[in-house]
Design a protein around this motif. Structure first.
Motif, PDB file in Angstrom:
ATOM      1  N   ILE A  18       0.865  -1.179   0.000  1.00 33.39           N
ATOM      2  CA  ILE A  18       0.000   0.000   0.000  1.00 33.39           C
ATOM      3  C   ILE A  18       0.905   1.233   0.000  1.00 33.39           C
ATOM      4  O   ILE A  18       1.558   1.551   0.988  1.00 33.39           O
ATOM      5  N   GLY A  19       0.948   1.899  -1.142  1.00 34.43           N
ATOM      6  CA  GLY A  19       1.846   3.024  -1.343  1.00 34.43           C
ATOM      7  C   GLY A  19       2.544   2.882  -2.673  1.00 34.43           C
ATOM      8  O   GLY A  19       2.784   1.752  -3.141  1.00 34.43           O
ATOM      9  N   GLY A  20       2.883   4.009  -3.305  1.00 36.77           N
ATOM     10  CA  GLY A  20       3.460   3.927  -4.645  1.00 36.77           C
ATOM     11  C   GLY A  20       4.676   4.809  -4.860  1.00 36.77           C
ATOM     12  O   GLY A  20       4.955   5.196  -5.994  1.00 36.77           O
ATOM     13  N   GLY A  21       5.410   5.111  -3.796  1.00 40.58           N
ATOM     14  CA  GLY A  21       6.592   5.975  -3.918  1.00 40.58           C
ATOM     15  C   GLY A  21       7.888   5.193  -4.086  1.00 40.58           C
ATOM     16  O   GLY A  21       7.893   4.020  -4.504  1.00 40.58           O
ATOM     17  N   ASN A  22       9.011   5.826  -3.734  1.00 42.76           N
ATOM     18  CA  ASN A  22      10.333   5.216  -3.928  1.00 42.76           C
ATOM     19  C   ASN A  22      10.535   3.975  -3.067  1.00 42.76           C
ATOM     20  O   ASN A  22      11.159   3.001  -3.493  1.00 42.76           O
ATOM     21  N   VAL A  23      10.023   4.020  -1.810  1.00 48.40           N
ATOM     22  CA  VAL A  23      10.159   2.849  -0.941  1.00 48.40           C
ATOM     23  C   VAL A  23       9.406   1.670  -1.552  1.00 48.40           C
ATOM     24  O   VAL A  23       9.885   0.538  -1.562  1.00 48.40           O
ATOM     25  N   ALA A  24       8.215   1.943  -2.075  1.00 42.89           N
ATOM     26  CA  ALA A  24       7.425   0.888  -2.711  1.00 42.89           C
ATOM     27  C   ALA A  24       8.174   0.290  -3.896  1.00 42.89           C
ATOM     28  O   ALA A  24       8.146  -0.927  -4.116  1.00 42.89           O
ATOM     29  N   LYS A  25       8.856   1.141  -4.651  1.00 43.98           N
ATOM     30  CA  LYS A  25       9.599   0.654  -5.811  1.00 43.98           C
ATOM     31  C   LYS A  25      10.714  -0.299  -5.383  1.00 43.98           C
ATOM     32  O   LYS A  25      10.948  -1.333  -6.019  1.00 43.98           O
ATOM     33  N   ARG A  26      11.416   0.048  -4.275  1.00 41.79           N
ATOM     34  CA  ARG A  26      12.465  -0.839  -3.769  1.00 41.79           C
ATOM     35  C   ARG A  26      11.867  -2.174  -3.314  1.00 41.79           C
ATOM     36  O   ARG A  26      12.432  -3.235  -3.579  1.00 41.79           O
ATOM     37  N   ARG A  27      10.717  -2.102  -2.633  1.00 39.99           N
ATOM     38  CA  ARG A  27      10.071  -3.330  -2.165  1.00 39.99           C
ATOM     39  C   ARG A  27       9.631  -4.193  -3.354  1.00 39.99           C
ATOM     40  O   ARG A  27       9.759  -5.413  -3.326  1.00 39.99           O
ATOM     41  N   VAL A  28       9.094  -3.544  -4.379  1.00 42.30           N
ATOM     42  CA  VAL A  28       8.665  -4.282  -5.573  1.00 42.30           C
ATOM     43  C   VAL A  28       9.845  -5.048  -6.169  1.00 42.30           C
ATOM     44  O   VAL A  28       9.739  -6.237  -6.509  1.00 42.30           O
ATOM     45  N   LYS A  29      10.974  -4.379  -6.308  1.00 45.90           N
ATOM     46  CA  LYS A  29      12.153  -5.030  -6.895  1.00 45.90           C
ATOM     47  C   LYS A  29      12.610  -6.209  -6.048  1.00 45.90           C
ATOM     48  O   LYS A  29      13.008  -7.261  -6.575  1.00 45.90           O
ATOM     49  N   THR A  30      12.543  -6.052  -4.729  1.00 46.18           N
ATOM     50  CA  THR A  30      12.933  -7.137  -3.834  1.00 46.18           C
ATOM     51  C   THR A  30      12.011  -8.341  -4.002  1.00 46.18           C
ATOM     52  O   THR A  30      12.468  -9.488  -4.078  1.00 46.18           O
ATOM     53  N   LEU A  31      10.716  -8.082  -4.056  1.00 44.96           N
ATOM     54  CA  LEU A  31       9.743  -9.168  -4.184  1.00 44.96           C
ATOM     55  C   LEU A  31       9.836  -9.854  -5.542  1.00 44.96           C
ATOM     56  O   LEU A  31       9.687 -11.077  -5.644  1.00 44.96           O
ATOM     57  N   VAL A  32      10.079  -9.071  -6.581  1.00 39.42           N
ATOM     58  CA  VAL A  32      10.241  -9.654  -7.914  1.00 39.42           C
ATOM     59  C   VAL A  32      11.431 -10.602  -7.922  1.00 39.42           C
ATOM     60  O   VAL A  32      11.355 -11.732  -8.435  1.00 39.42           O
ATOM     61  N   LYS A  33      12.534 -10.154  -7.349  1.00 42.79           N
ATOM     62  CA  LYS A  33      13.745 -10.983  -7.324  1.00 42.79           C
ATOM     63  C   LYS A  33      13.527 -12.263  -6.533  1.00 42.79           C
ATOM     64  O   LYS A  33      14.058 -13.328  -6.873  1.00 42.79           O
ATOM     65  N   ALA A  34      12.721 -12.173  -5.465  1.00 38.26           N
ATOM     66  CA  ALA A  34      12.460 -13.346  -4.623  1.00 38.26           C
ATOM     67  C   ALA A  34      11.393 -14.259  -5.210  1.00 38.26           C
ATOM     68  O   ALA A  34      11.190 -15.371  -4.713  1.00 38.26           O
ATOM     69  N   GLY A  35      10.687 -13.798  -6.241  1.00 36.90           N
ATOM     70  CA  GLY A  35       9.640 -14.614  -6.843  1.00 36.90           C
ATOM     71  C   GLY A  35       8.369 -14.661  -6.026  1.00 36.90           C
ATOM     72  O   GLY A  35       7.612 -15.631  -6.093  1.00 36.90           O
ATOM     73  N   VAL A  36       8.102 -13.601  -5.262  1.00 35.98           N
ATOM     74  CA  VAL A  36       6.905 -13.541  -4.414  1.00 35.98           C
ATOM     75  C   VAL A  36       5.744 -12.925  -5.201  1.00 35.98           C
ATOM     76  O   VAL A  36       5.917 -11.938  -5.922  1.00 35.98           O
ATOM     77  N   SER A  37       4.554 -13.484  -5.022  1.00 32.73           N
ATOM     78  CA  SER A  37       3.346 -12.950  -5.661  1.00 32.73           C
ATOM     79  C   SER A  37       2.865 -11.722  -4.885  1.00 32.73           C
ATOM     80  O   SER A  37       2.787 -11.748  -3.657  1.00 32.73           O
ATOM     81  N   PHE A  38       2.526 -10.633  -5.611  1.00 32.01           N
ATOM     82  CA  PHE A  38       2.120  -9.411  -4.915  1.00 32.01           C
ATOM     83  C   PHE A  38       1.256  -8.520  -5.810  1.00 32.01           C
ATOM     84  O   PHE A  38       1.268  -8.616  -7.032  1.00 32.01           O
ATOM     85  N   ASP A  39       0.497  -7.640  -5.133  1.00 32.45           N
ATOM     86  CA  ASP A  39      -0.275  -6.582  -5.792  1.00 32.45           C
ATOM     87  C   ASP A  39       0.066  -5.265  -5.108  1.00 32.45           C
ATOM     88  O   ASP A  39       0.720  -5.241  -4.054  1.00 32.45           O
ATOM     89  N   LEU A  40      -0.396  -4.168  -5.706  1.00 31.49           N
ATOM     90  CA  LEU A  40      -0.093  -2.849  -5.151  1.00 31.49           C
ATOM     91  C   LEU A  40      -1.309  -1.950  -5.272  1.00 31.49           C
ATOM     92  O   LEU A  40      -2.024  -1.989  -6.300  1.00 31.49           O
ATOM     93  N   MET A  41      -1.557  -1.152  -4.221  1.00 34.18           N
ATOM     94  CA  MET A  41      -2.600  -0.126  -4.308  1.00 34.18           C
ATOM     95  C   MET A  41      -2.030   1.188  -3.774  1.00 34.18           C
ATOM     96  O   MET A  41      -1.245   1.209  -2.828  1.00 34.18           O
ATOM     97  N   SER A  42      -2.447   2.292  -4.416  1.00 32.96           N
ATOM     98  CA  SER A  42      -1.958   3.604  -3.987  1.00 32.96           C
ATOM     99  C   SER A  42      -2.787   4.690  -4.669  1.00 32.96           C
ATOM    100  O   SER A  42      -3.389   4.465  -5.729  1.00 32.96           O
TER     101      SER A  42
END
Length: 469
Positions: A18-42
Motif C-alpha cells: 500500500i503506497g506507490g513511492g520510492n520505498v514501494a519501488k524498492r520493495r517491488v524489486k525485492t519481491l520480484v527478485k524473490a519470486g513472491v506474488s504481490f499486488d499494489l494499491m496507492s
C-alpha cells in the motif's frame, strides 16, 4: 533480540503493498527478485512501478486505503504510504487480522522488517539490526558480499542433491557431520569455487563410493594452499587467501610473512615456522617440500604462506612440483609482489610515460659473493630495475651498474619493510646509497629500485609510516 529471523516459503506468500513511492519501488524489486506474488494499491504511483508490478503478474489498484477489507486474501502487508497515520492504521488493522505487516520507517509499528540480503540461491544470508540503521546493514552486506563467493549457491545445490544419498550411506549423525564438514571445507568445495562443477560432483560421487565399499569410512584427503602473503600490510591479502587461511588445519610460514598477516590465522590452527633468512635456513627447501606432502597425506588442509607472490623469487614452483609428483592436490593463490606493493606505498610508480616504459625484476641474491647478472641488458634508459634480496650485494650491484655505463646520477631507492608501519624509504644515487644504508643500519626485508621513476617519490609519496611520521 527485538526481531527474530525467520525465512518464509515464497510460494506461500501473497503480498499487498500500500503506497506507490520510492520505498514501494524498492520493495517491488525485492519481491520480484524473490519470486513472491504481490499486488499494489496507492492514490498515485511513481514512474516505472506499474510496469514492474504487471510484468511480475500483479495488479495495480489506484485509490486510498480506507478499510481492512482490501487485505482479504493476503498473508503479508507492506504499509508504504507517505502518511504515518495511515501507515499506523494499516498496521493495526493487519495485526488484528493476524497478518504479517511491515511499516516503512517505523519498524515498531509492524511485526516484521526487511533486512539486507545476500542472495546465493538457494543459500540466503539476511542481516537486520532491528531497523536501527538500514545503512549499517547495507554496509555489512557489501562487506559480506566480498567474503561469500557466488559459487556458494552452486555448492548448496550440489549438497542438496546428494544429501539423501549421504544420509542413507551414513546413518550415524556424527559420521555424517564429519563427512559434510570435509566436503564443504575440502577439495570438493574448492573445485566448485574454481568453476569446476563437474569435477566437484565427480569427487563427491567417488567419496560416496568409498563409503559404500568401506562401511562408515570417511574420506581423508588433504590439500595444500600455496598462498602469497603480500609484502606486509595484511589489508593487501586477497579475499581468496583470507578465506583459505580460515579453513586451514596447519600453516607453514616463512620469515617474510608479517605479524599482521599471521594475526589473521585462527588461534586453533597449527603454525610451523620454516623461515629462511640469508645463510640461516631454519628448514631447508627440500624439508619444506616434504613437510607439505606429509601434512597433506595426513588429511590436513595445509596453507603454505610465502611473503610477496609465491611465483616471483618465492620458489613456489619447486614446492608444487613436489606436490604434483606426490599426487597431492594443491592450488596457488597469487599475492601482491614486493615490487608492486613497496613501490606503490613509496610513491614510486614502476612505469611512467615520461620516465620508464618497461620494468625488470632481478634477484640480488648473490652466490659466493660473486655478481653474475647480464649487466649490459640492465643498462637501458627508460627501464626500471627492481632488485629482490639485494641488501647484502647492494654495494657490488651499484658498482657494476656504474662500471657498465649507467648514469652516475641515476636516482635509486632502498625500501625497508615496505607497506608496513615500519616502512622506511631511503633515496639517493648509485655512488652514495651503499654508505647511506650502512650508516642507517638498514635491515631485511628490503627492496632496491633503480630508475628515473624514483625522482617522483617526493611528489607522490602518500603513505606515512610510524618511522617516517
Amino acid at each position: 533480540m527485538t526481531f527474530f529471523p525467520l525465512f518464509h516459503n515464497t510460494n506461500h506468500l501473497k503480498v499487498l503493498l500500500i503506497g506507490g513511492g520510492n520505498v514501494a519501488k524498492r520493495r517491488v524489486k525485492t519481491l520480484v527478485k524473490a519470486g513472491v506474488s504481490f499486488d499494489l494499491m496507492s492514490i498515485c504511483v511513481n514512474d516505472g512501478i506499474t510496469e514492474l508490478v504487471e510484468n511480475a503478474g500483479g495488479t495495480v489498484t489506484l485509490g486510498a486505503y480506507d478499510c481492512d477489507e482490501v487485505m482479504r486474501g493476503y498473508t503479508f502487508i507492506c504499509a508504504l504510504t507517505d502518511n504515518r497515520t495511515v501507515n499506523h492504521q494499516i498496521a493495526v488493522d493487519a495485526e488484528a487480522m493476524g497478518l504479517l505487516v511491515n511499516v516503512a520507517d517505523v519498524p515498531d509499528d509492524g511485526n516484521i522488517i526487511f533486512g539486507a540480503i545476500i542472495d546465493r540461491a538457494p543459500l540466503t544470508i539476511a542481516i537486520n539490526n532491528g531497523g536501527a540503521s538500514p545503512v549499517l546493514s547495507s554496509i555489512l552486506r557489501q562487506q559480506l558480499e566480498q567474503l561469500v563467493p557466488k559459487a556458494y549457491g552452486q555448492l548448496s545445490r550440489l549438497v542438496g542433491t546428494y544429501r539423501p544419498q549421504v544420509k542413507k550411506a551414513l546413518p550415524d549423525t556424527k559420521q555424517r557431520s564429519i563427512f559434510w564438514h570435509q566436503v564443504l571445507q575440502g577439495p570438493v568445495a574448492e573445485a566448485v569455487f574454481s568453476g569446476k562443477h563437474d569435477d566437484a560432483e565427480s569427487m563427491l560421487k567417488d567419496h560416496l563410493k568409498e563409503i559404500d565399499s568401506g562401511g562408515n569410512k570417511i574420506m581423508n584427503t588433504g590439500e595444500v594452499f600455496l598462498i602469497g602473503a603480500g609484502p606486509g600490510d595484511p589489508d593487501l591479502l586477497t579475499l581468496r587467501a583470507f578465506r583459505l587461511l580460515q579453513k586451514a588445519d596447519v600453516v607453514l610460514y616463512d620469515a617474510l610473512v608479517s605479524d599482521g598477516v599471521m594475526a589473521l590465522v585462527p588461534e586453533s590452527v597449527e603454525r610451523v615456522y620454516v623461515g629462511k633468512r640469508r645463510a640461516n635456513h631454519s628448514v631447508p627447501q627440500t624439508g619444506i617440500n616434504q613437510l607439505l606432502v606429509d601434512y597433506a597425506k595426513q588429511g590436513k588442509r595445509v596453507a603454505r604462506l610465502k611473503g610477496g607472490d609465491p611465483f616471483i623469487f618465492g620458489r613456489g614452483g619447486e614446492e608444487i612440483e613436489t606436490l604434483a609428483q606426490q599426487h597431492v592436490p594443491f592450488q596457488v593463490v597469487p599475492g601482491v609482489t614486493a615490487a608492486s606493493g613497496c613501490s606503490a606505498y613509496s610513491g614510486i610508480p614502476l612505469t611512467h610515460r615520461d620516465y620508464a616504459q618497461s620494468v625488470r625484476f632481478v634477484t640480488g641474491q648473490l652466490q659466493d659473493g660473486s655478481v653474475n647478472l647480464p649487466w649490459p641488458e640492465l643498462i637501458v634508459e627508460g627501464q626500471t630495475l627492481v632488485f629482490y634480496m639485494g641488501l647484502k650485494g647492494l654495494p657490488l650491484i651499484c658498482e657494476q651498474l656504474l662500471a657498465h655505463g649507467m648514469d652516475i646520477n641515476m636516482p635509486v631507492a632502498l625500501i625497508e619493510k615496505g607497506t608496513t608501519q615500519d616502512q622506511r624509504v631511503l633515496v639517493s644515487d648509485l655512488t652514495q646509497l651503499p654508505a647511506m644504508i650502512e650508516a642507517e643500519k638498514v635491515m631485511s626485508p628490503s627492496l632496491f629500485i633503480v630508475g628515473r621513476v624514483v625522482s617522483l617519490h617526493d611528489k607522490l609519496a602518500w603513505f606515512t609510516s610510524s618511522r617516517e611520521s
